[in-house]
Design an enzyme around this catalytic site. Structure first.
Site, mmCIF file in Angstrom:
data_model
loop_
_atom_site.group_PDB
_atom_site.id
_atom_site.type_symbol
_atom_site.label_atom_id
_atom_site.label_comp_id
_atom_site.label_asym_id
_atom_site.label_seq_id
_atom_site.Cartn_x
_atom_site.Cartn_y
_atom_site.Cartn_z
ATOM 1 C CG ASP A 79 -33.472 1.723 -22.399
ATOM 2 O OD1 ASP A 79 -33.973 2.701 -22.968
ATOM 3 O OD2 ASP A 79 -32.974 0.760 -23.005
ATOM 4 C CD GLU A 80 -28.453 2.645 -17.809
ATOM 5 O OE1 GLU A 80 -28.818 3.608 -18.513
ATOM 6 O OE2 GLU A 80 -27.480 1.924 -18.102
ATOM 7 C CE LYS A 82 -28.298 8.216 -19.531
ATOM 8 N NZ LYS A 82 -28.806 6.904 -19.919
ATOM 9 C CG HIS A 196 -32.675 11.457 -20.872
ATOM 10 N ND1 HIS A 196 -31.673 12.334 -20.557
ATOM 11 C CD2 HIS A 196 -32.063 10.277 -21.129
ATOM 12 C CE1 HIS A 196 -30.503 11.729 -20.611
ATOM 13 N NE2 HIS A 196 -30.727 10.476 -20.978
ATOM 14 C CB THR A 197 -39.405 9.469 -20.009
ATOM 15 O OG1 THR A 197 -39.358 8.890 -21.322
ATOM 16 C CG2 THR A 197 -40.854 9.789 -19.672
ATOM 17 C CE LYS A 296 -17.747 14.440 -34.224
ATOM 18 N NZ LYS A 296 -18.424 14.518 -32.899
ATOM 19 C CD GLN A 379 -26.148 5.798 -27.061
ATOM 20 O OE1 GLN A 379 -26.117 4.706 -27.554
ATOM 21 N NE2 GLN A 379 -25.551 6.828 -27.601
ATOM 22 C CB THR A 455 -38.214 3.932 -30.549
ATOM 23 O OG1 THR A 455 -37.559 4.989 -29.859
ATOM 24 C CG2 THR A 455 -38.386 4.328 -32.001
ATOM 25 C CE LYS A 486 -38.382 0.683 -14.458
ATOM 26 N NZ LYS A 486 -38.607 0.461 -15.901
ATOM 27 C CB ILE A 573 -39.246 3.937 -4.695
ATOM 28 C CG1 ILE A 573 -39.058 5.328 -4.073
ATOM 29 C CG2 ILE A 573 -38.232 3.027 -4.039
ATOM 30 C CD1 ILE A 573 -40.211 6.224 -4.224
#
EC number: 6.3.4.4
Length: 583
Positions: A79-80, A82, A196-197, A296, A379, A455, A486, A573
């Protein structure tokens, strides 16, 4: 050495004096031009430098000079932010590739000796029990929570209200709303968005789980690599959403034929596993990513390329479903389910065919042709299955090594890696969090940064920036620069703390980030040394030149650089596409 107060109790310690390091430079406003040629132009915004400044030409080439194969990776627990940097950098790259899934969304709640469940722990468990239809257990936990003096907040109430309404218990829901009103808890609408937003030039918001964030740049080819597990209904939903908003995807997205398919039943298995392990404090939002990676690894998974052979697809799917049925008593499988799934995937196979490619060949051909490639990591390093806070981790390797295994490219071709780190630290769900701020302080940071799970609406745990964890992440990945996001969230704080070192109970220093979870939990009491820096107490969201930031804000950035030994080249920012300072 700077005159900094080094303390172990940040709550009781006096505010320390700080002499800012003499590192800031002369900077200019950045304007991004069309991608050919790869240059940027700066319009001057002059301030008096206190040290030798970057030349205009050097700053103009900050983005354009990134290596042929560059990457953007998370430093903390996800949640940084990216996606925003990838979206901006993509303008200067031919290909943007995703090498892992963005979020596992699996939260583990194993009891650790000495750890005390807090408000976030109970809220997450309550939501989990509501998700698996065990409302009575959720209500029981709510009472336990209150008995411990931890009163439910809006997210806790939302989970229970939603389940009451699903079960038709409207009268009980109304009673709960009345209780919320008496306790001055205001209902909200929650949120439903993950991955990603990013924002386009008009401010339109896009939430992407699978499609790389470079999709908004029309000249960029987007690659979903072999390291990603692909939920086809979700992928088509993203593509349809982009197309309906004027973003063309035709001929611009490639999906690896080696990527594994994530089926709807993987999500059901996720919920059944949660129920099975509920007493061991395990929770999930049931996206099915963990079970898909399990398929997998035990070698009965189905890959995208298998959709090209529908004659053998039913047999492979039958093996996969039988395995799930034998493993979980609650999983009901029959021939009708198999028939329906096969018919559905015949339609999916036809639609997906134009997107399928041997992306290993595509990527390596692009490297030989000197095309520029930007890799978008999923992540973050502290969730890496090997290097993260195991078992509170994901199922893949979101650190630098995952670029090679997730795309099929050689380590020697990977160049600049940018680490994305928040100006503070957050974590979703449970697990070790040494610099966590509990109580009102954490709440203030949470609301200022809107730190709620996108979510589920669950509150993210918030804390001071953990320099020990950040240095560990820098060491593993070899970052060439950092993107500090941020920074504006800290603007109202009178003082800001950095967790700079760990120590044992007896006071001896801990030289690296420990693997011992019990030790990490014990650090919260008195095992962290903090440096206290002054806040800047002013809005910085409209600033676009580094030199125009308040001195205290620049001091904070430069102290992070000094402690980590990695330069901060990008500073977020605000959420907007242009709310970025290139330093």
């Amino acid at each position: 050495m700077n005159n900094i107060s080094s303390i172990s109790n940040p709550i009781r310690a006096p505010r320390a004096a700080f002499l800012g390091s003499n590192l800031h430079h002369h900077h200019h406003r950045l304007t991004i031009l069309p991608r050919r040629p790869n240059v940027v132009v700066c319009s001057s915004s002059v301030s008096t430098p206190t040290s030798p400044s970057l030349s205009v030409a050097q700053e103009a080439n900050r983005i354009g000079s990134l290596s042929q194969v560059s990457g953007v990776l998370g430093c903390q627990w996800g949640d940084e932010g990216k996606g925003k940097l990838v979206d901006i950098l993509a303008h200067h790259f031919d290909i943007v590739a995703r090498c892992q899934n963005e979020r596992e969304a699996v939260k583990l709640f194993h009891e650790i000796k000495g750890a005390t469940p807090n408000h976030v722990t109970y809220t997450t468990l309550i939501d989990g029990y509501c998700t698996i239809n065990d409302l009575e257990e959720a209500l029981r936990l709510c009472k336990v929570m209150e008995a411990k003096g931890l009163y439910p907040g809006v997210v806790t109430y939302n989970s229970i209200l939603r389940k009451l309404c699903e079960e038709g218990r409207i009268r009980d829901a109304n009673k709960l709303l009345h209780e919320m009103s008496e306790r001055k808890v205001v209902p909200d609408n929650g949120g439903a968005n993950a991955g990603h937003t990013i924002y386009n030039a008009e401010g339109k918001k896009f939430a992407l789980h699978l499609v790389p964030s470079g999709i908004l740049n029309e000249d960029t080819l987007c690659v979903i690599g072999n390291g990603v597990v692909v939920h086809l209904p979700g992928l088509f939903e993203e593509i349809d959403g982009l197309e309906s908003n004027g973003v063309s995807c035709e001929g611009r997205i490639l999906v690896s034929d080696r990527a594994h398919l994530l089926f709807d039943f993987h999500q059901e298995v996720d919920g059944l596993r949660e129920f099975e392990l509920a007493k061991s404090f395990i929770g999930t939002t049931k996206r099915g990513i963990g079970p898909c990676y399990s398929s997998k690894v035990i070698r009965n998974g189905i890959r995208v390329g298998d959709l090209r052979h529908m004659d053998t697809f039913p047999q492979k799917l039958d093996v996969l479903l039988l395995d799930a049925a034998s493993r979980f008593q609650g999983f009901n499988y029959g021939t009708e389910m198999l028939r329906e799934e096969v018919e559905k995937y015949k339609r999916y196979a036809e639609r997906l065919e134009p997107f399928i490619a041997d992306t290993v060949h595509v990527m390596n051909d692009a490297i030989l042709e000197n095309k520029k490639i930007l890799v978008e990591g999923g992540q973050a390093t502290m969730l890496d299955i090997d290097f993260g806070t195991y078992p509170f981790v994901t199922s893949s390797s979101p650190s630098a090594g995952g670029i090679c295994t997730g795309l099929g490219i050689a380590p020697r071709v990977v160049g600049d890696l940018i680490g994305v780190v928040k100006a503070y630290t957050t974590r979703v769900g449970s697990g070790p969090f040494p610099t966590e701020i509990l109580g009102q302080g954490g709440d203030l940071l949470r609301f200022a940064g809107q730190e709620f799970g996108t979510t589920t609406g669950r509150p993210r745990r918030c804390g001071w920036l953990d320099i020990v964890a950040l240095k560990y992440s820098c060491q593993i990945n070899g970052f060439s620069s950092l993107n500090l996001t941020k920074l504006d969230v800290l603007s109202d704080l009178p003082e800001i703390r950095l967790g700079v070192s760990y120590k044992h109970i007896n006071g001896t220093p801990i030289k690296s980030f420990p693997a011992d979870l019990r030790l990490l939990e014990q650090l919260k009491a008195s095992g962290i040394s903090y440096e206290v820096l002054p806040g800047w107490k002013s809005d910085i969201s409209s600033i676009r030149n580094y030199a125009d930031l308040p001195l205290a804000a620049r001091t904070y950035v430069e102290r992070i650089e000094e402690l980590c030994g990695v330069p901060v080249h990008y500073i977020g920012i605000g959420p907007g596409r242009d709310a970025l300072i290139v330093k």
